[in-house]
Design a protein around this motif. Structure first.
Motif, mmCIF file in Angstrom:
data_model
loop_
_atom_site.group_PDB
_atom_site.id
_atom_site.type_symbol
_atom_site.label_atom_id
_atom_site.label_comp_id
_atom_site.label_asym_id
_atom_site.label_seq_id
_atom_site.Cartn_x
_atom_site.Cartn_y
_atom_site.Cartn_z
ATOM 1 N N GLY A 177 0.887 -1.089 0.081
ATOM 2 C CA GLY A 177 -0.042 0.013 -0.134
ATOM 3 C C GLY A 177 0.919 1.104 -0.062
ATOM 4 N N ASP A 178 0.223 2.352 -0.388
ATOM 5 C CA ASP A 178 0.965 3.618 -0.106
ATOM 6 C C ASP A 178 1.993 3.978 -1.272
ATOM 7 O OD1 ASP A 178 -0.742 4.250 2.016
ATOM 8 O OD2 ASP A 178 0.822 3.664 3.515
ATOM 9 N N GLU A 179 1.628 3.102 -2.330
ATOM 10 C CA GLU A 179 2.801 3.123 -3.444
ATOM 11 C C GLU A 179 2.825 4.529 -4.184
ATOM 12 O OE1 GLU A 179 0.724 0.863 -3.065
ATOM 13 O OE2 GLU A 179 1.503 -1.067 -2.817
ATOM 14 N N GLY A 180 1.429 5.255 -4.098
ATOM 15 C CA GLY A 180 1.556 6.451 -4.916
ATOM 16 C C GLY A 180 0.254 6.318 -5.872
ATOM 17 N N LYS A 181 -0.650 5.198 -5.581
ATOM 18 C CA LYS A 181 -1.833 5.139 -6.576
ATOM 19 C C LYS A 181 -2.589 6.292 -6.846
ATOM 20 C CE LYS A 181 -3.072 2.027 -3.607
ATOM 21 N NZ LYS A 181 -2.021 1.856 -2.430
ATOM 22 N N GLY A 182 -2.714 7.141 -5.800
ATOM 23 C CA GLY A 182 -3.529 8.289 -5.865
ATOM 24 C C GLY A 182 -3.146 9.380 -6.989
ATOM 25 N N PRO B 129 -12.431 3.378 3.507
ATOM 26 C CA PRO B 129 -11.822 4.308 4.160
ATOM 27 C C PRO B 129 -10.383 3.892 4.811
ATOM 28 C CG PRO B 129 -13.740 4.012 5.586
ATOM 29 C CD PRO B 129 -13.810 3.007 4.131
ATOM 30 N N ASN B 130 -10.040 2.750 4.723
ATOM 31 C CA ASN B 130 -8.584 2.515 5.166
ATOM 32 C C ASN B 130 -7.534 2.880 4.220
ATOM 33 O OD1 ASN B 130 -9.652 0.666 3.240
ATOM 34 N ND2 ASN B 130 -8.845 -1.245 4.024
ATOM 35 N N ALA B 131 -8.072 3.100 2.970
ATOM 36 C CA ALA B 131 -7.175 3.684 1.717
ATOM 37 C C ALA B 131 -7.093 5.333 2.259
ATOM 38 C CB ALA B 131 -7.765 3.790 0.374
ATOM 39 N N GLY B 132 -5.639 5.800 1.722
ATOM 40 C CA GLY B 132 -5.528 7.134 1.847
ATOM 41 C C GLY B 132 -4.650 7.501 0.785
ATOM 42 N N HIS B 133 -5.561 8.038 -0.299
ATOM 43 C CA HIS B 133 -4.595 8.617 -1.729
ATOM 44 C C HIS B 133 -4.498 9.786 -1.701
ATOM 45 C CE1 HIS B 133 -6.541 4.300 -3.432
ATOM 46 N NE2 HIS B 133 -5.753 4.090 -2.395
ATOM 47 N N SER B 134 -2.995 10.366 -1.771
ATOM 48 C CA SER B 134 -2.859 11.455 -1.906
ATOM 49 C C SER B 134 -2.513 12.011 -3.292
ATOM 50 C CB SER B 134 -1.568 11.725 -1.125
ATOM 51 O OG SER B 134 -1.323 11.128 0.113
ATOM 52 N N SER C 29 -4.567 -2.585 12.352
ATOM 53 C CA SER C 29 -5.696 -2.026 11.210
ATOM 54 C C SER C 29 -5.651 -0.633 11.477
ATOM 55 C CB SER C 29 -6.915 -2.962 11.587
ATOM 56 O OG SER C 29 -7.975 -2.083 12.253
ATOM 57 N N THR C 30 -6.358 -0.084 10.212
ATOM 58 C CA THR C 30 -6.595 1.431 10.471
ATOM 59 C C THR C 30 -7.798 1.626 11.339
ATOM 60 O OG1 THR C 30 -7.982 1.050 8.367
ATOM 61 C CG2 THR C 30 -5.908 1.808 7.939
ATOM 62 N N LEU C 31 -8.424 0.732 11.961
ATOM 63 C CA LEU C 31 -9.564 0.999 12.885
ATOM 64 C C LEU C 31 -10.614 1.528 12.164
ATOM 65 C CD1 LEU C 31 -7.697 1.724 16.188
ATOM 66 C CD2 LEU C 31 -8.401 -0.373 15.302
ATOM 67 N N ALA D 278 -6.743 -0.292 -4.041
ATOM 68 C CA ALA D 278 -6.665 0.441 -2.787
ATOM 69 C C ALA D 278 -5.646 -0.703 -2.081
ATOM 70 C CB ALA D 278 -7.673 0.558 -2.071
ATOM 71 N N GLN D 279 -5.071 -0.087 -1.101
ATOM 72 C CA GLN D 279 -4.040 -1.125 -0.274
ATOM 73 C C GLN D 279 -2.961 -1.681 -1.268
ATOM 74 O OE1 GLN D 279 -7.664 -1.950 0.518
ATOM 75 N NE2 GLN D 279 -7.174 -0.121 1.481
ATOM 76 N N GLY D 280 -2.494 -2.983 -1.236
ATOM 77 C CA GLY D 280 -1.516 -3.362 -2.096
ATOM 78 C C GLY D 280 -1.635 -4.805 -2.051
ATOM 79 N N VAL E 186 -3.037 -8.929 6.994
ATOM 80 C CA VAL E 186 -3.696 -8.266 5.488
ATOM 81 C C VAL E 186 -4.782 -7.455 5.636
ATOM 82 C CG1 VAL E 186 -2.777 -10.431 4.411
ATOM 83 C CG2 VAL E 186 -5.066 -10.606 5.337
ATOM 84 N N THR E 187 -5.321 -7.172 4.543
ATOM 85 C CA THR E 187 -6.858 -6.525 4.565
ATOM 86 C C THR E 187 -7.514 -7.404 4.231
ATOM 87 O OG1 THR E 187 -7.936 -4.451 4.118
ATOM 88 C CG2 THR E 187 -6.747 -5.611 2.367
ATOM 89 N N SER E 188 -8.827 -7.060 4.231
ATOM 90 C CA SER E 188 -10.011 -7.929 4.040
ATOM 91 C C SER E 188 -10.737 -8.146 2.665
ATOM 92 C CB SER E 188 -11.098 -7.890 5.191
ATOM 93 O OG SER E 188 -10.482 -8.213 6.495
#
Ligand code: GDP
Ligand code: IMO
Ligand code: MG
Length: 422
Positions: free
Chosen positions: A11-16, A36-41, A127-129, A221-223, A236-238
Motif C-alpha cells: 500500500g501507499d505506493e502512490g496510486k492516488g 476508508p482504510n485507503a488514503g490516496h494523496s 488495522s486502520t480501525l 486500494a491497499q497493495g 492483510v486487509t479483508s
C-alpha cells in the motif's frame, strides 16, 4: 475497455497521484475494493488532497467517478470527504456515482475492529480501525447491509439486527470505551446526507459505458501484499486487492480487462504489523522515513521502511499479470551512497526466490545486490535523458530483474513531477 492501476507492495505506493495523472486518458475512474482504510494523496498547484473512498479522477470535471460494489462505505467518513473535496473545487455531486451494492460500515463494525485489535495485544494486525474486517465479515457471512438498503422500508430492522449481533461481540471483548449515541447520531445524519447523491446499479452502469467505447481506469486500494488470499495472512486487509478483484468488485468480465499497471516505490514501506523481510530498523530506515515523509495519509502512523524487495514484487507481478510498471519516489533515494535490492531470500538458511507459506513464522533474511547510488536531485527533471547515469542503471537493473518495463517514473508528489518513459 478497462485498464487497472494497483499497488504491488504493502500500500501507499502512490496510486492516488498516478490515477489522477492518468485520468485525462479515461472517461471513468472506479474503485473496486477497500474503503476508508485507503488514503490516496494527490498534489496539484502546491496543494495536497487526500481521498479515502472517492476515486482519484474526481478533480477532472469530465471524469465519471464510480464507487463499485466491492467497496465498503462509512457514511460518516464519506460525508466529510465529500464536503472537503467539494470545498477543494471538485464537482462531487455531478461526478460521483455510488453502487447500491456497496456494503455499509456501521458504528458497530468500527467498535468491533477496535475491540478485536485491543484484545490481540502484541499480535494486533495494526488495522486502520476503520471497521474494514468486521464489515467484510458480515458481507461474506450474509448479514451485511448494502448502501442501497437505506432507501428500503426495512432498513431500520436490518440495521438493528446487524448492530445487535456485532454489539454482543463487542461486549464479549469487554470493550466499553465509546459513546454509542454519538456514533449513531453521526451515522444517521450522514446516511440522510448521502441520500441526495447518485446511486446506480453499477454493474449495468459500467458495462453500458464500456459498451459505448468509454475507457475505464480501475483504481486499486491497499497493495498486493495485503491481499486477503495472497498477502502475509493474517496481516492483510479483508479484500482482494489484486487484479482478480476488479471483476468481482465492479461486475465486469475478465476479458474486458486490458492493461494492468503495477505501481511500486523505489524502496519499500509497510504500516501495521506483519512480516517485512527488507525492513531497516536503523539509521538508513529512519532516513528513508524522513526524506520520504513516510507517515500514513489516513492515520498519520509512521511507516516502516526498507530496501526494495524484488522477490515480493515478482510475486505481485505474477498474481496481477502486470503489463506496465510505474516506479515512485525515486527522488527519495538521491544521496544514498549505495542502494540495495533484495533479489532472493534465505528462509531458515535456505536460499529461495519464492515467498514461503510460513512467511509470518520463518526467519527470512534478504539476499541483497548493491548498486551505486546517485547524488543528483531528481525532483526537477522531466525528461528521461537528463536522469543521472547510475539512476538509469538502477532502472535497467529493476526492469531486467522484474522482466517488465517501467513506463512511468515519479520524482516528486506533484502531478507535474512525472516522467513518461519512451
Ligand atoms: P497511495 O495510497 O498509493 O495513493 O499513496 P499515499 O498517498 O498513501 O502515499 C504516497 C505518498 O508519497 C504521498 O504523500 C504522496 O504525496 C507522496 N508521493 C507520491 N509520489 C511521490 C514521489 O515520486 N516522490 C515523493 N517524494 N513523494 C511522492
Ligand atoms: P492505501 O490504499 C497501507 C494496512 C493496515 C493494516 C492492514 C489491515 O492508502 O494504499 P485494515 O484497516 O484494512 O483492516 O488494516 O492493512 N492497510 C494499509 N496500509 N495503505 C493502505 O491503503 C492500507 N489499508 C490498510 O495498516 O496493516
Ligand atoms: Mg495510502
Amino acid at each position: 475497455m478497462v485498464d487497472v492501476i494497483l499497488g504491488l507492495q504493502w500500500g501507499d505506493e502512490g496510486k492516488g497521484k498516478i490515477a489522477d495523472f492518468l485520468s485525462p486518458s479515461y472517461d471513468v475512474v472506479a474503485r473496486f475494493q477497500g474503503g476508508p482504510n485507503a488514503g490516496h494523496s494527490l498534489e496539484m498547484n502546491g496543494i495536497k488532497h487526500v481521498l479515502n473512498t472517492i476515486p482519484s479522477g474526481i478533480f477532472h470535471p469530465e471524469c465519471i467517478n464510480l464507487i463499485g460494489n466491492g467497496v465498503v462505505i462509512d457514511p460518516v467518513r464519506l460525508r466529510e470527504e465529500i464536503m472537503r473535496t467539494e470545498t477543494a473545487g471538485a464537482s462531487v455531486r455531478e461526478n460521483l456515482h455510488i453502487s447500491r451494492k456497496a456494503h455499509l460500515i456501521l458504528p458497530c463494525h468500527k467498535l468491533l475492529d477496535a475491540a478485536s485489535e485491543a484484545a490481540r495485544g502484541e499480535n494486533k494486525i495494526g488495522s486502520t480501525l476503520r471497521g474494514i474486517a468486521p464489515t467484510y465479515r458480515d458481507k461474506s457471512g450474509r448479514s451485511g447491509i448494502r448502501i442501497g438498503d437505506i432507501f428500503l422500508n426495512d432498513f431500520e430492522r436490518k440495521y438493528k439486527e446487524t448492530h445487535f449481533r456485532s454489539m454482543a461481540l463487542v461486549q464479549q471483548y469487554l470493550y466499553t470505551d465509546f459513546d454509542l449515541n454519538q456514533l449513531e447520531e453521526e451515522f444517521f445524519t450522514a446516511v440522510e446526507y448521502l441520500r441526495e447523491f447518485k446511486f446506480v446499479e453499477s454493474e449495468y452502469f459500467i458495462n453500458n459505458l464500456i459498451g459505448q467505447g468509454k475507457r475505464v481506469l480501475a483504481e486499486g486500494a491497499q497493495g498486493s501484499m495485503l491481499d486477503i488470499d495472497f498477502g502475509s495472512y493474517p496481516f492483510v486487509t479483508s479484500s482482494n486487492t489484486i487484479s482478480g478483484g476488479v471483476c468481482t468488485g465492479l461486475g465486469i468480465a475478465p476479458k474486458k480487462i486490458n492493461k494492468v499497471k503495477g505501481i511500486f516505490k523505489a524502496y519499500c514501506t509497510r504500516v501495521g504489523g506483519g512480516p517485512f523481510p527488507t525492513e531497516l530498523n536503523d539509521k538508513t530506515g529512519e532516513l528513508l522515513r524522513k526524506i520520504g515523509n513516510e507517515y500514513g495519509a489516513t492515520t498519520g502512523r509512521p511507516r516502516r521502511t526498507g530496501w526494495i524487495d524484488l522477490v515480493s514484487l515478482k510475486y505481485a507481478i505474477m498474481l496481477n499479470g502486470v503489463d506496465e510498471l510505474i516506479m515512485m519516489k525515486s527522488d527519495v533515494l538521491s544521496g544514498f551512497e549505495e542502494v540495495l535490492a533484495a533479489t532472493a531470500y534465505k528462509v531458515d538458511g535456505v536460499r529461495t526466490t519464492q515467498i514461503p507459506f510460513e512467511v509470518c513464522e520463518a526467519i527470512i533474511e534478504p539476499v541483497y545486490e548493491s548498486h551505486k547510488g546517485w547524488s543528483e536531485d531528481l525532483t526537477g527533471i522531466r525528461d528521461f535523458k537528463n536522469l543521472p547515469k547510475s539512476f538509469k542503471n538502477y532502472i535497467e537493473f529493476v526492469n531486467q530483474s522484474l522482466e517488465a518495463k517501467i513506463c512511468l517514473l515519479s520524482v516528486g508528489p506533484d502531478r507535474e513531477q512525472t516522467i513518461v518513459m519512451a
